[in-house]
Every structure is written in structure tokens, then in C-alpha cells.
Design an enzyme around this catalytic site. Sequence first.
Site, short mmCIF file in Angstrom:
data_model
loop_
_atom_site.label_atom_id
_atom_site.label_comp_id
_atom_site.label_asym_id
_atom_site.label_seq_id
_atom_site.Cartn_x
_atom_site.Cartn_y
_atom_site.Cartn_z
CG ASN A 1 25.10 20.94 49.02
OD1 ASN A 1 25.65 21.42 48.01
ND2 ASN A 1 23.84 21.26 49.32
CG ASP B 1 19.20 24.89 43.19
OD1 ASP B 1 19.26 23.69 43.55
OD2 ASP B 1 18.60 25.76 43.84
C1 IPE Z 1 23.32 25.42 46.30
O1 IPE Z 1 22.19 24.67 46.09
C2 IPE Z 1 24.53 24.56 46.25
C3 IPE Z 1 24.85 23.99 44.95
C4 IPE Z 1 24.23 24.20 43.82
C5 IPE Z 1 26.00 23.15 44.95
P1 IPE Z 1 21.29 24.12 47.28
O2 IPE Z 1 20.12 23.49 46.64
O3 IPE Z 1 22.10 23.28 48.19
O4 IPE Z 1 20.89 25.45 48.05
P2 IPE Z 1 19.80 25.71 49.17
O5 IPE Z 1 20.17 24.89 50.35
O6 IPE Z 1 18.48 25.29 48.60
O7 IPE Z 1 19.87 27.17 49.41
C1 IPE Z 2 21.72 21.14 42.92
O1 IPE Z 2 20.53 20.44 42.81
C2 IPE Z 2 22.90 20.23 43.11
C3 IPE Z 2 23.46 20.28 44.46
C4 IPE Z 2 23.10 21.07 45.42
C5 IPE Z 2 24.52 19.35 44.73
P1 IPE Z 2 19.65 20.14 44.07
O2 IPE Z 2 19.97 18.78 44.57
O3 IPE Z 2 19.76 21.20 45.08
O4 IPE Z 2 18.19 20.12 43.43
P2 IPE Z 2 16.85 20.62 44.11
O5 IPE Z 2 17.07 22.02 44.59
O6 IPE Z 2 16.58 19.68 45.23
O7 IPE Z 2 15.84 20.53 43.01
MG MG Z 3 18.71 22.90 45.43
#
Ligand code: IPE
Ligand code: IPE
Ligand code: MG
Length: 239
Positions: A67, A19
Site C-alpha cells: 500500500n 477491502d
Molecule cells: C489489501 O487490499 C490490503 C488491505 C486491505 C490493507 P488492497 O486493496 O490493497 O489489495 P489489492 O492491491 O487490490 O490486491
Molecule cells: C481497503 O480499501 C483499505 C486499504 C487497502 C488500506 P481500498 O482502499 O483498497 O478500497 P478499494 O479496493 O479501492 O475499493
Molecule cells: Mg482494495
Amino acid sequence: MAKIEPVKGVPSHVGIIMDGNGRWAKARGLPRLMGHRAGTKNLRRVIRAAADAGVKYITFYAFSTENWKRPAEEVNGLMDLLAEFIDDEVRDLHKENARLLHIGHLDGLTPLLKKKVEDAIELTKNNTRITVIIAFNYGGRDEIVTAVRRLIEAGIRPDEVSEERISNALFTAGIPDPDLIIRTSGEKRTSNFLIWQAAYAEWSFPEIYWPDFDEKALLTEFENYASRERRFGKISEQL
Ligand code: IPE
Ligand code: IPE
Ligand code: MG
């Protein structure tokens, strides 16, 4: 960087919720997809460091069932990055005796991407040094629903339902439960990752965005993990 020596008390199975890619990019004035690209590049060094340390299974949460709700441009970019990862890395991973697996549903991916993933799994299926599991279009609740369907389809009677049967009907059948789950970026939630399998995992939430999570950060996590006492419901004196 010097080769990492096997680490004592290293977790056998590590799960990583990668994340913070978006915030990493934002902090640099870059588009979100550049963060995802940097995050994808980071897989290589973390896989190698984990393998050197003696980790046997490492699961990366790359795309959740939730996602899909992101803007189409970002979703498409994440699909392209999975394809790029396979094109750029699988040959080397294969040479290094790493096995690739996928958990989640491959339906929903383009036929081309699905085939790429299947081919990578087939190519590396007999490798034994480390198993790299990509959770892509994965959700823990979806996995449990899928498992229940499988059990019903197999004609399992109510009194035959057991934890073992459910475990064996999950995408992770045959893979030991995770010992340690690391979620980068400081967020403290599961976001639907391995919710059944993580019942007794140790959790860690380092305040570092995924693209910056390097070998040193991984080894720090292993040191902290080694100092924890996993009691599994017992008391210290019984261990
Ligand atoms: C969790 O991260 C999913 C992945 C890292 C693939 P998200 O960034 O999508 O999670 P939420 O929605 O903030 O909980
Ligand atoms: C995690 O990074 C990757 C995926 C969920 C695919 P994020 O895209 O969630 O990054 P933040 O949480 O917006 O910083
Ligand atoms: Mg995220």
C-alpha cells in the site's frame, strides 16, 4: 443493538481483509479518504460483536507493504487514521479487557505514530477477553523473509529448521492460526495476508464493502463457518 450472545462453533481466530473503502466512497461521490474514515469507524462495532460472540483473536489487515505504492496523500491519510483509531478507541478497548497487538514493521511509521502503537500495546498487554491484532505495514512475504533472517541470526542449523521454528519466528508467534478469513468487497485474493498462517483457514468473500460490514454480516459469516467441515487432510469418517 442488543448484545450478541456467544455463538456455538464460532471461529477462535478471525482474520479480516478490510477491502472496498475506496469503492464505498466512490459510490457516494466522496473522496477515497472518506471511505477509509468510515472503514476505521467500523472497527469498533465489529470488534465488539466479535468479542460478544466469543472470538478470542481478530486480525485486521489495515495497511499492506504494497500500500506504500498509493498516492502520498492517501498513504498519509491512512497513517493519520491509525493514530485516530488509537486516540479514539484504545481507552474503551482497554476498559473492555481487549488486548491490542501489531504485526508488521513499525519502522517506516513516524516516531510519533510508532510510539502511539507501542503505548497502546503496553497499556492493554494483560487484557484477556479478546486480542485485536492490527496488521499495519504488514506483508506475508516480508514476514517470512524476516523470520528466515531471525533463524539465521539465531544460528539455527539446516536440520533444525522446522514448521514450528518458522511459526515461532513470525510476527504472529504465540497466536493461533486463523480459522476464518473474511475479505470484504468481493475481491478473491490474499494480497499477501497471513500467507503462512492461512494454510488451513476457511475463506469467505462477502460482496459488501468494508464500511457496510456490520454485526449482522459478521454473524452470517459465523453461521456459514459453523456449517463447514474442516478436514485438515483427513476424510469425514475420521473426524
Ligand atoms: C489489501 O487490499 C490490503 C488491505 C486491505 C490493507 P488492497 O486493496 O490493497 O489489495 P489489492 O492491491 O487490490 O490486491
Ligand atoms: C481497503 O480499501 C483499505 C486499504 C487497502 C488500506 P481500498 O482502499 O483498497 O478500497 P478499494 O479496493 O479501492 O475499493
Ligand atoms: Mg482494495
